[in-house]
Design a protein around this motif. Structure first.
Motif, PDB file in Angstrom:
ATOM      1  N   ASN A 187      37.247  -4.564  -9.302  1.00  0.00           N
ATOM      2  CA  ASN A 187      37.225  -6.023  -9.445  1.00  0.00           C
ATOM      3  C   ASN A 187      37.480  -6.731  -8.109  1.00  0.00           C
ATOM      4  N   SER A 188      38.290  -6.114  -7.283  1.00  0.00           N
ATOM      5  CA  SER A 188      38.670  -6.749  -6.018  1.00  0.00           C
ATOM      6  C   SER A 188      37.513  -6.887  -5.035  1.00  0.00           C
ATOM      7  N   VAL A 189      36.431  -6.120  -5.230  1.00  0.00           N
ATOM      8  CA  VAL A 189      35.317  -6.165  -4.291  1.00  0.00           C
ATOM      9  C   VAL A 189      34.019  -6.618  -4.945  1.00  0.00           C
ATOM     10  N   LYS A 190      34.041  -6.797  -6.243  1.00  0.00           N
ATOM     11  CA  LYS A 190      32.825  -7.160  -6.972  1.00  0.00           C
ATOM     12  C   LYS A 190      32.271  -8.475  -6.425  1.00  0.00           C
ATOM     13  N   GLY A 191      30.978  -8.485  -6.170  1.00  0.00           N
ATOM     14  CA  GLY A 191      30.324  -9.673  -5.630  1.00  0.00           C
ATOM     15  C   GLY A 191      30.350  -9.751  -4.119  1.00  0.00           C
ATOM     16  N   ARG A 192      31.128  -8.903  -3.462  1.00  0.00           N
ATOM     17  CA  ARG A 192      31.199  -8.911  -2.001  1.00  0.00           C
ATOM     18  C   ARG A 192      30.691  -7.601  -1.389  1.00  0.00           C
ATOM     19  N   PHE A 193      30.908  -6.491  -2.071  1.00  0.00           N
ATOM     20  CA  PHE A 193      30.498  -5.175  -1.563  1.00  0.00           C
ATOM     21  C   PHE A 193      29.293  -4.680  -2.362  1.00  0.00           C
ATOM     22  N   THR A 194      28.445  -3.910  -1.697  1.00  0.00           N
ATOM     23  CA  THR A 194      27.289  -3.313  -2.358  1.00  0.00           C
ATOM     24  C   THR A 194      27.172  -1.857  -1.949  1.00  0.00           C
ATOM     25  N   ILE A 195      27.128  -0.986  -2.949  1.00  0.00           N
ATOM     26  CA  ILE A 195      26.949   0.439  -2.698  1.00  0.00           C
ATOM     27  C   ILE A 195      25.475   0.792  -2.870  1.00  0.00           C
ATOM     28  N   SER A 196      25.003   1.712  -2.062  1.00  0.00           N
ATOM     29  CA  SER A 196      23.637   2.214  -2.210  1.00  0.00           C
ATOM     30  C   SER A 196      23.584   3.631  -1.659  1.00  0.00           C
ATOM     31  N   ARG A 197      22.510   4.309  -1.962  1.00  0.00           N
ATOM     32  CA  ARG A 197      22.318   5.658  -1.461  1.00  0.00           C
ATOM     33  C   ARG A 197      20.838   5.918  -1.261  1.00  0.00           C
ATOM     34  N   ASP A 198      20.555   6.741  -0.257  1.00  0.00           N
ATOM     35  CA  ASP A 198      19.194   7.171   0.038  1.00  0.00           C
ATOM     36  C   ASP A 198      19.190   8.691  -0.093  1.00  0.00           C
ATOM     37  N   ASN A 199      18.757   9.178  -1.226  1.00  0.00           N
ATOM     38  CA  ASN A 199      18.812  10.621  -1.470  1.00  0.00           C
ATOM     39  C   ASN A 199      17.870  11.399  -0.546  1.00  0.00           C
ATOM     40  N   ALA A 200      16.826  10.756  -0.075  1.00  0.00           N
ATOM     41  CA  ALA A 200      15.921  11.418   0.861  1.00  0.00           C
ATOM     42  C   ALA A 200      16.584  11.656   2.212  1.00  0.00           C
ATOM     43  N   LYS A 201      17.565  10.812   2.535  1.00  0.00           N
ATOM     44  CA  LYS A 201      18.264  10.924   3.823  1.00  0.00           C
ATOM     45  C   LYS A 201      19.657  11.513   3.672  1.00  0.00           C
ATOM     46  N   ASN A 202      20.040  11.866   2.432  1.00  0.00           N
ATOM     47  CA  ASN A 202      21.391  12.413   2.186  1.00  0.00           C
ATOM     48  C   ASN A 202      22.472  11.477   2.739  1.00  0.00           C
ATOM     49  N   THR A 203      22.278  10.204   2.520  1.00  0.00           N
ATOM     50  CA  THR A 203      23.180   9.208   3.085  1.00  0.00           C
ATOM     51  C   THR A 203      23.509   8.144   2.046  1.00  0.00           C
ATOM     52  N   ALA A 204      24.754   7.720   2.057  1.00  0.00           N
ATOM     53  CA  ALA A 204      25.199   6.615   1.212  1.00  0.00           C
ATOM     54  C   ALA A 204      25.698   5.488   2.098  1.00  0.00           C
ATOM     55  N   TYR A 205      25.710   4.296   1.518  1.00  0.00           N
ATOM     56  CA  TYR A 205      26.098   3.119   2.277  1.00  0.00           C
ATOM     57  C   TYR A 205      27.046   2.261   1.457  1.00  0.00           C
ATOM     58  N   LEU A 206      27.840   1.495   2.164  1.00  0.00           N
ATOM     59  CA  LEU A 206      28.662   0.476   1.533  1.00  0.00           C
ATOM     60  C   LEU A 206      28.574  -0.764   2.407  1.00  0.00           C
ATOM     61  N   GLN A 207      27.906  -1.788   1.886  1.00  0.00           N
ATOM     62  CA  GLN A 207      27.803  -3.067   2.587  1.00  0.00           C
ATOM     63  C   GLN A 207      29.011  -3.914   2.221  1.00  0.00           C
ATOM     64  N   LEU A 208      29.743  -4.342   3.222  1.00  0.00           N
ATOM     65  CA  LEU A 208      30.957  -5.115   3.014  1.00  0.00           C
ATOM     66  C   LEU A 208      30.714  -6.538   3.540  1.00  0.00           C
ATOM     67  N   ASN A 209      30.639  -7.483   2.641  1.00  0.00           N
ATOM     68  CA  ASN A 209      30.412  -8.883   3.025  1.00  0.00           C
ATOM     69  C   ASN A 209      31.648  -9.717   2.724  1.00  0.00           C
ATOM     70  N   ASN A 210      31.724 -10.848   3.411  1.00  0.00           N
ATOM     71  CA  ASN A 210      32.822 -11.782   3.179  1.00  0.00           C
ATOM     72  C   ASN A 210      34.170 -11.067   3.194  1.00  0.00           C
ATOM     73  N   LEU A 211      34.403 -10.318   4.234  1.00  0.00           N
ATOM     74  CA  LEU A 211      35.608  -9.499   4.315  1.00  0.00           C
ATOM     75  C   LEU A 211      36.860 -10.358   4.388  1.00  0.00           C
ATOM     76  N   ARG A 212      37.907  -9.835   3.795  1.00  0.00           N
ATOM     77  CA  ARG A 212      39.212 -10.496   3.766  1.00  0.00           C
ATOM     78  C   ARG A 212      40.244  -9.584   4.400  1.00  0.00           C
ATOM     79  N   SER A 213      41.377 -10.153   4.753  1.00  0.00           N
ATOM     80  CA  SER A 213      42.413  -9.356   5.411  1.00  0.00           C
ATOM     81  C   SER A 213      42.919  -8.237   4.506  1.00  0.00           C
TER      82      SER A 213
END
Length: 121
Positions: free
Chosen positions: A62-88
């Motif tokens: 709940n603390s990150v919902k709407g600000r963070f986005t998880i994704s993965r590229d299985n072809a590249k064996n890589t995952a990502y976490l986009q962190l927007n509107n970061l807070r302290s």
């Protein structure tokens, strides 16, 4: 040998963004749920987000919902976490992990070494 290597952490101002990456090797990446956890100084490790093996099902704390986005590229064996509107209070070491579809860290078998995210206000 299974390796998860995070990158993309850094020091930013509140309101800014970062994109974390987790490069996976030594395991069949698309078999596993990928999750991100974080641990702030003096606090327990906490769940941030997870993505199903296909990436179609995602869950956020709940603390990150709407600000963070998880994704993965299985072809590249890589995952990502986009962190927007970061807070302290997002300041922590962020870890990627492979395991079962769960919010519990005990369900994750493989872990990265972590990447530091520091947010100043």
């Amino acid at each position: 040998q299974v390796q998860l290597v995070e990158s993309g952490g850094g020091s930013v101002q509140a309101g800014e963004s970062l994109r974390l990456s987790c490069a996976v090797s030594g395991v069949t990446f698309y078999y596993w749920t990928m999750a991100w956890f974080r641990q702030a100084p003096g606090k327990d490790r906490e769940f941030v987000s997870r993505a199903s093996p296909s990436g179609e099902q995602v869950v956020y704390a709940n603390s990150v919902k709407g600000r963070f986005t998880i994704s993965r590229d299985n072809a590249k064996n890589t995952a990502y976490l986009q962190l927007n509107n970061l807070r302290s209070d997002d300041t922590a070491v962020y870890y990627c992990a492979l395991g079962s579809y769960s919010d519990r860290s005990e369900e994750y078998r493989y872990w990265g070494q972590g990447t530091q995210v520091t947010v100043s206000s």
